[in-house]
Every structure is written in structure tokens, then in C-alpha cells.
Design a protein around this motif. Sequence first.
Motif, PDB file in Angstrom:
ATOM      1  N   GLY A 111       0.828  -1.210   0.000  1.00  0.00           N
ATOM      2  CA  GLY A 111       0.000   0.000   0.000  1.00  0.00           C
ATOM      3  C   GLY A 111       0.860   1.257   0.000  1.00  0.00           C
ATOM      4  O   GLY A 111       0.572   2.230  -0.704  1.00  0.00           O
ATOM      5  N   ALA A 112       1.957   1.228   0.786  1.00  0.00           N
ATOM      6  CA  ALA A 112       2.828   2.400   0.891  1.00  0.00           C
ATOM      7  C   ALA A 112       3.538   2.671  -0.443  1.00  0.00           C
ATOM      8  O   ALA A 112       3.641   3.825  -0.875  1.00  0.00           O
ATOM      9  N   ILE A 113       4.011   1.595  -1.101  1.00  0.00           N
ATOM     10  CA  ILE A 113       4.676   1.777  -2.404  1.00  0.00           C
ATOM     11  C   ILE A 113       3.667   2.346  -3.409  1.00  0.00           C
ATOM     12  O   ILE A 113       3.977   3.268  -4.178  1.00  0.00           O
ATOM     13  N   TRP A 114       2.447   1.802  -3.355  1.00  0.00           N
ATOM     14  CA  TRP A 114       1.397   2.279  -4.251  1.00  0.00           C
ATOM     15  C   TRP A 114       1.151   3.781  -4.040  1.00  0.00           C
ATOM     16  O   TRP A 114       1.018   4.553  -4.996  1.00  0.00           O
ATOM     17  N   MET A 115       1.140   4.206  -2.762  1.00  0.00           N
ATOM     18  CA  MET A 115       0.934   5.630  -2.460  1.00  0.00           C
ATOM     19  C   MET A 115       2.016   6.494  -3.107  1.00  0.00           C
ATOM     20  O   MET A 115       1.715   7.556  -3.648  1.00  0.00           O
ATOM     21  N   LEU A 116       3.274   6.022  -3.018  1.00  0.00           N
ATOM     22  CA  LEU A 116       4.363   6.802  -3.607  1.00  0.00           C
ATOM     23  C   LEU A 116       4.173   6.940  -5.121  1.00  0.00           C
ATOM     24  O   LEU A 116       4.422   8.005  -5.690  1.00  0.00           O
ATOM     25  N   ILE A 117       3.727   5.843  -5.753  1.00  0.00           N
ATOM     26  CA  ILE A 117       3.510   5.892  -7.207  1.00  0.00           C
ATOM     27  C   ILE A 117       2.407   6.887  -7.542  1.00  0.00           C
ATOM     28  O   ILE A 117       2.550   7.719  -8.440  1.00  0.00           O
ATOM     29  N   VAL A 118       1.300   6.831  -6.773  1.00  0.00           N
ATOM     30  CA  VAL A 118       0.191   7.763  -7.014  1.00  0.00           C
ATOM     31  C   VAL A 118       0.649   9.205  -6.763  1.00  0.00           C
ATOM     32  O   VAL A 118       0.275  10.124  -7.498  1.00  0.00           O
ATOM     33  N   PHE A 119       1.481   9.380  -5.732  1.00  0.00           N
ATOM     34  CA  PHE A 119       2.023  10.703  -5.418  1.00  0.00           C
ATOM     35  C   PHE A 119       2.800  11.253  -6.622  1.00  0.00           C
ATOM     36  O   PHE A 119       2.627  12.402  -7.023  1.00  0.00           O
ATOM     37  N   PHE A 120       3.598  10.377  -7.208  1.00  0.00           N
ATOM     38  CA  PHE A 120       4.387  10.755  -8.386  1.00  0.00           C
ATOM     39  C   PHE A 120       3.456  11.135  -9.544  1.00  0.00           C
ATOM     40  O   PHE A 120       3.658  12.162 -10.215  1.00  0.00           O
ATOM     41  N   TRP A 121       2.411  10.345  -9.758  1.00  0.00           N
ATOM     42  CA  TRP A 121       1.461  10.645 -10.839  1.00  0.00           C
ATOM     43  C   TRP A 121       0.700  11.947 -10.585  1.00  0.00           C
ATOM     44  O   TRP A 121       0.363  12.681 -11.507  1.00  0.00           O
ATOM     45  N   MET A 122       0.434  12.226  -9.302  1.00  0.00           N
ATOM     46  CA  MET A 122      -0.239  13.488  -8.976  1.00  0.00           C
ATOM     47  C   MET A 122       0.689  14.657  -9.266  1.00  0.00           C
ATOM     48  O   MET A 122       0.253  15.712  -9.734  1.00  0.00           O
ATOM     49  N   SER A 123       1.976  14.481  -8.977  1.00  0.00           N
ATOM     50  CA  SER A 123       2.944  15.537  -9.269  1.00  0.00           C
ATOM     51  C   SER A 123       3.031  15.789 -10.766  1.00  0.00           C
ATOM     52  O   SER A 123       3.173  16.925 -11.210  1.00  0.00           O
ATOM     53  N   LYS A 124       2.957  14.686 -11.538  1.00  0.00           N
ATOM     54  CA  LYS A 124       3.020  14.817 -12.986  1.00  0.00           C
ATOM     55  C   LYS A 124       1.731  15.391 -13.559  1.00  0.00           C
ATOM     56  O   LYS A 124       1.707  15.919 -14.675  1.00  0.00           O
ATOM     57  N   GLY A 125       0.647  15.245 -12.823  1.00  0.00           N
ATOM     58  CA  GLY A 125      -0.640  15.759 -13.260  1.00  0.00           C
ATOM     59  C   GLY A 125      -1.534  14.738 -13.933  1.00  0.00           C
ATOM     60  O   GLY A 125      -2.662  15.066 -14.317  1.00  0.00           O
ATOM     61  N   SER A 126      -1.049  13.502 -14.082  1.00  0.00           N
ATOM     62  CA  SER A 126      -1.894  12.516 -14.760  1.00  0.00           C
ATOM     63  C   SER A 126      -2.996  11.983 -13.837  1.00  0.00           C
ATOM     64  O   SER A 126      -4.019  11.483 -14.299  1.00  0.00           O
TER      65      SER A 126
END
Lengths: 96, 219
Positions: free
Chosen positions: B170-185
Motif C-alpha cells: 500500500g505504501a509503495i502504491w501511495m508513492l507511485i500515485v504521489f508521483f502521478w499526482m505531481s506529474k498531473g496525470s
Amino acid sequence: MTTHEQSLSPRTPIMVFGALIILTIATVLLSGLDVGNTGALLIAMSVASIKAALVLYFFMHLNHEPLIFKLFLGVAFFTLLAIFVLTFSDYSFRVI
Amino acid sequence: MSDITHPIEHHRDDEGTRLGFWLFLYTELFLFAAFFLVYSVYRSSHLEDFKLAAESLNTGIGTVNTIILLTSSLTMVLSLDALKKGSVKLAKTLLLVTFALGMAFLVIKGFEWSAKFEHHLFLQTAKGIAAGHGSPLLTPGSEMLPVGQVLFFGLYFIMTGTHALHIIIGAIWMLIVFFWMSKGSVNQDNHGVLERCGLYWHLVDVIWIFLFPLYYLVA
């Protein structure tokens, strides 16, 4: 979008969170009672079930999902129940 | 005719995706249900040993970890709500707080586990105990545990370990989503992946809600 006019005010989540914390403290305090093994297990599992229901209904937004989501939950719950009841209906009457 | 360019339209069925994800969550639930079933059968046959062994677990630590996970569930809900409202920055901050709480849970769990390692309670086999020798981790000369307690600690490590593995995922998934939010996707309109990450996180919380009383309270 997908969820029909869902309120995005933080009030409900925070109230649910408060209830979860109160229930957690309650179950710790209640575990100190001398009510025997079955009683303790019953109290602990009842409180845990209420907490799980709060998380499922509010945090996981089952309250805003269509009926089919709730039916799925019902099916999963009754399957679990059947597995436990069938196991114990066998296990409890075994002569070891 | 062929020179007309159509904008690419992606068909998106958010509700169907969510329903499919709930189905996946039920498979996770049944994974843990198998453990809970084994726990309840052995508990009923080794009640006294289970109670004695459970007393060695620290209720205070268990309670703190429960509150940490519940708080992380709240920040996850608020993060998704923030994203739905369009405040990406707040959503990202709340997601990071959720991540940090998950890490705090793991660190506390790690301390708890290492204390159990030091007492040589890690995965001793009942067969080895019955044969008169403990697991390789058991130092010579130390006392052998009764079979019921070996079962308790075996289940404790397997169940909290599988749970911890889910926290890590779950924590790794959060980091990935965080990255996608930063990218704007991942944004206000396209927030499905954060929603699913949240559902997953809440399920991990629900499982802990049942693990906590069974290991820390009903001693």
C-alpha cells in the motif's frame, strides 16, 4: 462524476474517525473485564465488527455505492460465515 | 474522408472499475479469512496456551498501532476528498502523511518483532518441539515452549507478517500515485487510482481491526 452528489466536507470522516478511536479505547478497557473466555471474545469481536462496518460504510464509501456493491459484500459475508460454521460444525464434534 | 482527425476518446467506466476492485479486495479478505480460521480452530483446542502466549504481547503497543492505522485511514479519505475538490497540493500532503503513518506502524511493528526474535519465539516448529529440539533459532539450554504457544507465535508472525506485507505494498502504491499526482496525470477528473489505493489501504485497516483484539486483547 461517478459518485452522486457526494458531500466532500471533512465533517463526516472526522466524526467517523472519532467514533473509531472511542471504540478502540472502549474495547481495550472492556478487555479488562472478567467475563470469561466466550464473553471476552464476543465483546471484542462485536466491537471490531462495528469498527469494520464504519470503515466499510463511510471510509470505503459503500454508502454512496449502488446496490450491487452491497450485494457483493453480503455474498462475501455469507460465504465467510458458511466456511466458519461448516468448519466448526465438523471440528467441534470430532473425537480426537 | 480519412483526413478527418478524431480526438482519441478513452472510454472510462469508473463504477465498473471500482466494482472489479472490490472483487479483488474480497480475494484478499479470503486470504486472511483462511488464517483467521486456522487461528480460531487452534485457539479452541489450545485455549490456555493461547492466553498465556498472548499475555507476552504488549497491549499498549498494539493500541498505539491501531490508532496510527485508523488515523492513516482518515488522512487517506481526506486526501481523496481534497483531490476531488481540486486541491492537488493538499491531497498530496495528506497522502504523504498517510504514507508516513504507515511507515510509523511498520517501525513499531519491527521493534515488537525484534523483541520476539530476542526471546527466540520466531517460527519454532511444533514437530521440532515434540522431538525435543527447538527451531535453529532457539539457543541451547533455553526452555522449550508448549506446542499451543508455538502455534500461537507461528500464527502471530504469519498473520502480522502478511498484514505488514500489505502495508508495504500500500505504501509503495501511495508513492507511485504521489508521483502521478505531481506529474498531473492523476487529477481532479481522473482520481480513480487514488480511490483504489485508498480502498486497498482501508481494507488493510479492516484486517488490522480484527487482528488487534485477537492477539492483544483476548488474553
